[in-house]
Write an enzyme that holds these catalytic residues in place. Structure first.
Site, PDB file in Angstrom:
ATOM      1  N   ASP A 125     -11.451   2.691   3.873  1.00  0.00           N
ATOM      2  CA  ASP A 125     -11.721   1.246   3.808  1.00  0.00           C
ATOM      3  C   ASP A 125     -13.231   0.974   3.764  1.00  0.00           C
ATOM      4  O   ASP A 125     -13.664  -0.121   3.422  1.00  0.00           O
ATOM      5  CB  ASP A 125     -11.160   0.570   5.077  1.00  0.00           C
ATOM      6  CG  ASP A 125      -9.942  -0.295   4.773  1.00  0.00           C
ATOM      7  OD1 ASP A 125      -9.717  -0.609   3.582  1.00  0.00           O
ATOM      8  OD2 ASP A 125      -9.239  -0.665   5.735  1.00  0.00           O
TER       9      ASP A 125
ATOM     10  N   GLN B  20      -4.612  -1.623   9.578  1.00  0.00           N
ATOM     11  CA  GLN B  20      -4.465  -2.966   9.009  1.00  0.00           C
ATOM     12  C   GLN B  20      -5.007  -4.008  10.000  1.00  0.00           C
ATOM     13  O   GLN B  20      -4.617  -4.053  11.151  1.00  0.00           O
ATOM     14  CB  GLN B  20      -2.971  -3.225   8.706  1.00  0.00           C
ATOM     15  CG  GLN B  20      -2.704  -4.518   7.968  1.00  0.00           C
ATOM     16  CD  GLN B  20      -3.302  -4.534   6.553  1.00  0.00           C
ATOM     17  OE1 GLN B  20      -3.201  -3.568   5.815  1.00  0.00           O
ATOM     18  NE2 GLN B  20      -3.950  -5.628   6.204  1.00  0.00           N
TER      19      GLN B  20
ATOM     20  N   LYS C 137       0.846  -1.202   0.000  1.00  0.00           N
ATOM     21  CA  LYS C 137       0.000   0.000   0.000  1.00  0.00           C
ATOM     22  C   LYS C 137       0.880   1.252   0.000  1.00  0.00           C
ATOM     23  O   LYS C 137       0.640   2.195  -0.757  1.00  0.00           O
ATOM     24  CB  LYS C 137      -0.930   0.008   1.226  1.00  0.00           C
ATOM     25  CG  LYS C 137      -2.097  -0.966   1.077  1.00  0.00           C
ATOM     26  CD  LYS C 137      -2.839  -1.223   2.376  1.00  0.00           C
ATOM     27  CE  LYS C 137      -3.829  -2.364   2.193  1.00  0.00           C
ATOM     28  NZ  LYS C 137      -4.392  -2.870   3.443  1.00  0.00           N
TER      29      LYS C 137
END
Ligand code: NDP
Length: 286
Positions: free
Chosen positions: A120, A97, A53
């Site tokens: 997200d 994460q 990422k």
């Protein structure tokens, strides 16, 4: 075979190129999109996802901040970090994460992220907006699948879409997005009775379970479009999907491979969501 295998790598490359150009435009207006990623602990798979990422954010000309926290970090400390990022005008997207260590409540953490920075799309506010058909951030994996379907010319209206899996990050949002596009949607899960009889009715079949090769030829109708979300590390050390690719390939009209299918789309959509967040924030302030 041409056109039968949906090339997620190529479609994600196109999306990233489009994002990169828009980032340049936004930077010319004095606004640099920024993504912050928080990694707690030393899980090698999580560390590798965060690394890729970070590299992608930088390659697209965006500002990247990676916060690495100790495995023993307290929930309070992590919440403090999120609040700092919520208030930081250089950051437009915040991603924690997952999974998190046991001492930390994932839902509590996700709920602390400002919904307008929740790229997200996991915050309950964004989940609710998706349900209500309002604009908000949509989880990257199902969003990426919708883009793949659209760019592959798959018609959804009036078709029967069957989603296997009902998680908050894939199955549920996937079913809502398909419904929004006027597909008739069936959602299956671990308690579904006689799964093959249902998946065999699907014009579009999405497998998001996490069980290697569980969708075989007997699950698929002739000519169906098959989307494989599963990522399973096989005994051979390689990545395998939820679909038995070799068995389903001759039956399907289109199919996504693993790797090189849905996976690359997820990260591309994270970049697209971060760009959108920056655009919203900067144009509001400018
Ligand atoms: P979860 O474990 O959260 O959900 C799995 C779902 O599958 C559950 O709804 C479960 O049902 C259902 N299920 C389990 N066993 C069966 C069965 N025998 N028959 C029918 N349904 C079953 O997983 P995720 O949604 O997070 O991920 C699914 C897969 O997708 C994983 O392999 C994951 O690695 C991969 N993934 C890939 C991404 C990508 O970028 N390509 C991104 C995210 C995930 P129940 O609810 O009843 O337990």
């Amino acid at each position: 075979m041409d056109g039968k295998i949906i090339d997620g790598k190529e479609i994600s490359r196109q999306i990233k190129e489009e994002v990169k150009q828009e980032v340049e435009q936004l930077k010319a207006e004095g606004c640099t999109p920024g993504l912050a990623v928080i990694l707690v602990g030393n899980d090698p798979a999580s560390a590798s996802y965060v690394g890729s990422k970070e590299r992608t954010v930088q390659a697209l000309g965006m500002h990247s901040e990676v916060i690495r926290m100790d495995e023993a970090t307290s929930e309070a400390k992590l919440l403090g970090e999120i609040r700092r990022l919520n208030d930081d005008p250089a950051i437009h997207g915040i991603l924690v994460q997952l999974p998190l260590p046991d001492q930390i409540d994932e839902q509590r953490i996700i709920s602390e992220i400002a919904p307008e920075k929740d790229v997200d799309g996991f915050h309950p506010v964004n989940a609710g907006k998706l349900m209500a058909g309002l604009p908000g951030f949509v989880p990257c994996t199902p969003l990426g699948i919708m883009v793949m379907l659209e760019r592959s010319g798959v018609v959804l209206e009036g078709k029967h879409a069957v989603v296997v899996g009902r998680s908050n990050i894939v199955g549920k949002p996937m079913s809502m997005l398909l419904l929004q596009k006027n597909a008739t949607v069936t959602v299956c899960h671990s308690r579904t009775a006689d799964l093959p009889s249902i998946t065999k009715q699907a014009d579009i079949l999405v497998a998001a379970v996490g069980r290697e090769g569980m969708i075989g030829g007997e699950h698929v109708k002739e000519g169906a479009v098959v989307i494989d979300v599963g990522i399973n590390r096989g005994t051979d050390g390689k990545l395998h999907g939820d679909v038995d690719f070799d068995a389903v390939l001759p039956i399907a009209s289109k199919i996504t491979p693993v790797p090189g299918g849905v996976g690359p789309m997820t990260i591309a959509m994270l970049m697209a969501n971060t760009l959108e967040s920056a655009r919203n924030a900067c144009r509001q302030n400018g």
